[in-house]
Design a protein around this motif. Structure first.
Motif, mmCIF file in Angstrom:
data_model
loop_
_atom_site.group_PDB
_atom_site.id
_atom_site.type_symbol
_atom_site.label_atom_id
_atom_site.label_comp_id
_atom_site.label_asym_id
_atom_site.label_seq_id
_atom_site.Cartn_x
_atom_site.Cartn_y
_atom_site.Cartn_z
ATOM 1 N N GLY A 171 0.779 -1.081 -0.013
ATOM 2 C CA GLY A 171 0.209 -0.022 0.012
ATOM 3 C C GLY A 171 0.911 1.245 0.147
ATOM 4 N N ASP A 172 2.163 1.319 0.128
ATOM 5 C CA ASP A 172 2.986 2.207 0.047
ATOM 6 C C ASP A 172 3.383 2.735 -1.120
ATOM 7 N N TRP A 173 3.308 4.194 -1.337
ATOM 8 C CA TRP A 173 3.754 4.841 -2.559
ATOM 9 C C TRP A 173 4.971 5.117 -2.494
ATOM 10 N N ILE A 174 5.794 4.208 -3.511
ATOM 11 C CA ILE A 174 7.125 4.283 -3.715
ATOM 12 C C ILE A 174 7.572 4.745 -5.204
ATOM 13 N N GLU A 175 8.682 5.492 -5.042
ATOM 14 C CA GLU A 175 9.218 5.976 -6.454
ATOM 15 C C GLU A 175 10.877 5.121 -6.374
ATOM 16 N N VAL A 176 10.929 4.382 -7.509
ATOM 17 C CA VAL A 176 12.316 3.781 -7.625
ATOM 18 C C VAL A 176 12.680 4.287 -9.175
ATOM 19 N N PRO A 177 13.488 5.352 -9.106
ATOM 20 C CA PRO A 177 13.791 5.824 -10.724
ATOM 21 C C PRO A 177 14.793 4.860 -11.446
ATOM 22 N N ASN A 178 15.616 3.898 -10.766
ATOM 23 C CA ASN A 178 16.196 2.984 -11.674
ATOM 24 C C ASN A 178 15.426 1.926 -12.516
ATOM 25 N N GLN A 179 14.219 1.847 -11.640
ATOM 26 C CA GLN A 179 13.267 0.825 -12.351
ATOM 27 C C GLN A 179 12.042 1.322 -12.996
ATOM 28 N N ASP A 180 12.124 2.572 -13.119
ATOM 29 C CA ASP A 180 10.972 3.115 -13.564
ATOM 30 C C ASP A 180 9.585 2.810 -12.902
ATOM 31 N N ALA A 181 9.636 2.867 -11.854
ATOM 32 C CA ALA A 181 8.589 2.644 -10.845
ATOM 33 C C ALA A 181 8.114 3.825 -10.084
ATOM 34 N N ASN A 182 6.815 4.089 -10.161
ATOM 35 C CA ASN A 182 6.152 5.032 -9.215
ATOM 36 C C ASN A 182 4.921 4.853 -8.927
ATOM 37 N N GLY A 183 4.630 4.362 -8.005
ATOM 38 C CA GLY A 183 3.189 3.991 -7.591
ATOM 39 C C GLY A 183 2.880 3.366 -6.319
ATOM 40 N N ASP A 184 1.645 2.474 -6.409
ATOM 41 C CA ASP A 184 1.549 1.763 -4.849
ATOM 42 C C ASP A 184 2.141 0.439 -4.987
ATOM 43 N N VAL A 185 2.527 0.062 -3.804
ATOM 44 C CA VAL A 185 2.836 -1.425 -3.960
ATOM 45 C C VAL A 185 1.725 -2.381 -3.614
ATOM 46 N N LEU A 186 1.483 -3.366 -4.564
ATOM 47 C CA LEU A 186 0.697 -4.299 -4.602
ATOM 48 C C LEU A 186 1.072 -5.461 -3.656
ATOM 49 N N ALA A 187 2.331 -5.820 -3.549
ATOM 50 C CA ALA A 187 2.496 -7.175 -2.977
ATOM 51 C C ALA A 187 3.948 -7.151 -2.872
ATOM 52 N N ILE A 188 4.440 -7.838 -1.920
ATOM 53 C CA ILE A 188 5.843 -7.893 -1.627
ATOM 54 C C ILE A 188 6.032 -9.380 -1.331
#
Length: 417
Positions: free
Chosen positions: A198-215
């Protein structure tokens, strides 16, 4: 000759008939379990929380466990088949026992799925996700089941196989290298509370910017704001830098940090009439009253030097605008009053004097945040004219057209001639 006597005199026929009857018994047991026993159990389970919950019943724990019945009948009944060679008896029994072990492993895996579903319904489950641990337990269950199945098929003790695993430790570590590293990374993330579902994270190296669905054990799934899903190796969250917006979301305020570039040629001192006009603005009334008294006392202390305007203090249009903007933010109903509110000048650039506005909204909802921010800057851009200030803007096509028209007009002297 009686049929039974004839069958006894033909061992191959008696063995074939016994094998067919054993297979029919296993098939009949399977049908009875599916058509009768499972239906009765499902009806009884409907009176329990497990049976009423479709997500739990979808794991098919009982169905997977019931699949062990046919090979169990074969394993028990193969010994009574007449005229069957001992090697064949042992081989069939071992295959049936190995199948039973596989069915039990699948049932245990389904039980772990039920545990995972129940755990994730707890309010604090997203603080400590355990899906990766469930996956590790599943791997362990299937590894143990594989060892036991191999030992059963070889008709050897599992201890003998396990004793030989010590020599294969290096190979196993090499094979399961990614899994082991991912497990360690998952433990680090969980123990340090770096990321939650549910956290909103931004990982520039992976082109990810959004909500965590599953770990999960190997990956972290992030749903970007364009609804695409980025799968990140869980180790990257330990080794690579990333930004987690959880602190912002928990604080209840989201930061506004934007500047307006002021045309420096429009900055000047204000005369008395302009100060009187601006003093009629409610947000500036108290500020200008105190400022006038302060400036008057300062200038009075100068004596005769006050006759030179350069020696005196005077209010500027940009200074008054800065005071107005700060008062406007402090009185805005959607700005968080207990967080930092600041209006400051940045270092001048070739594109004007940046006036930065720093504040926090009292909501973290993205749509509402953008609407509040837009409303604030709509007002600030429009109110600049009241202070005779201009926004710096690179010449556009329309500006060049107007400049061309001015240059094309004949001068007054030429018209007079």
């Amino acid at each position: 000759m009686l049929p039974l006597e004839w069958i006894d005199n033909h061992p191959l026929v008696s063995t074939s008939i016994a094998l067919i009857l054993l297979a029919l018994a296993a098939y009949a047991a399977n049908l009875v379990i599916k058509l009768v026993l499972l239906r009765v159990l499902h009806r009884l389970l409907k009176f329990t929380p497990y049976g009423k919950d479709p997500e739990l019943s979808r794991q098919n724990v009982i169905e997977r466990l019931s699949q062990a019945a046919p090979p169990l009948i074969i394993a028990l009944g193969i010994a009574i088949v007449p005229n069957l060679h001992d090697v064949a008896v042992v081989a069939i029994r071992n295959v049936a026992n190995a199948t039973i072990i596989l069915m039990l492993a699948r049932a245990i895996s389904a039980v772990l799925n039920v545990v995972d579903v129940i755990y994730h319904r707890r309010p604090k489950a997203r603080l400590r996700p355990m899906k990766s641990y469930i996956q590790v337990l599943k791997i362990a269950v299937y590894v143990i089941a594989t060892v036991m199945m191999i030992a059963t098929l070889m008709d050897q003790s599992p201890v003998i196989l396990l004793s030989g695993l010590g020599a294969m430790a290096a190979v196993l570590i090499l094979v399961f290298q990614d899994t082991l590293l991912s497990l360690v990374a998952g433990i680090q993330i969980s123990s340090t509370d770096m990321v939650r579902v549910g956290d909103w994270i931004e990982v520039p190296n992976q082109d990810a910017n959004g909500d965590v669905l599953a770990i999960e054990l190997h990956t972290v799934k992030v749903q970007n704001f364009d609804k695409t899903i980025t799968t990140i190796p869980i180790r990257r969250l330990v080794t690579d830098p990333f930004k987690n917006y959880r602190g912002m979301q928990e604080s209840g305020g989201r930061r506004i940090k934007r500047a307006i570039n002021i045309d420096q040629s429009s900055i000047r001192f204000l005369n008395q009439d302009e100060l009187d006009r601006l003093a009629s603005i409610g947000l500036l009334e108290n500020y200008l009253k105190k400022k006038r008294e302060e400036i008057a006392q300062w200038n009075a202390s100068l004596g005769e030097r006050a006759t030179v305007p350069a020696n005196t203090r005077r209010s500027t249009n940009i200074g008054v605008f800065r005071a107005y903007a700060e008062a406007y933010l402090r009185n805005h109903p959607h700005i968080h009053p207990s967080m930092v509110i600041m209006v400051r000048q940045m270092e001048p650039t070739s594109t004007g004097l940046p006036m930065e506005f720093y504040a926090f909204t009292n909501t973290v909802v993205w749509v509402n945040y953008e609407a509040i921010q837009s409303d604030i800057f709509d007002h600030l851009y429009a109110i600049l004219a009241e202070f005779d200030l201009r926004v710096f803007q690179e010449p556009a096509g329309h500006d060049m057209q107007q400049m061309g028209k001015l240059l094309a007009q004949p001068s007054r002297a030429t018209q007079a001639e």
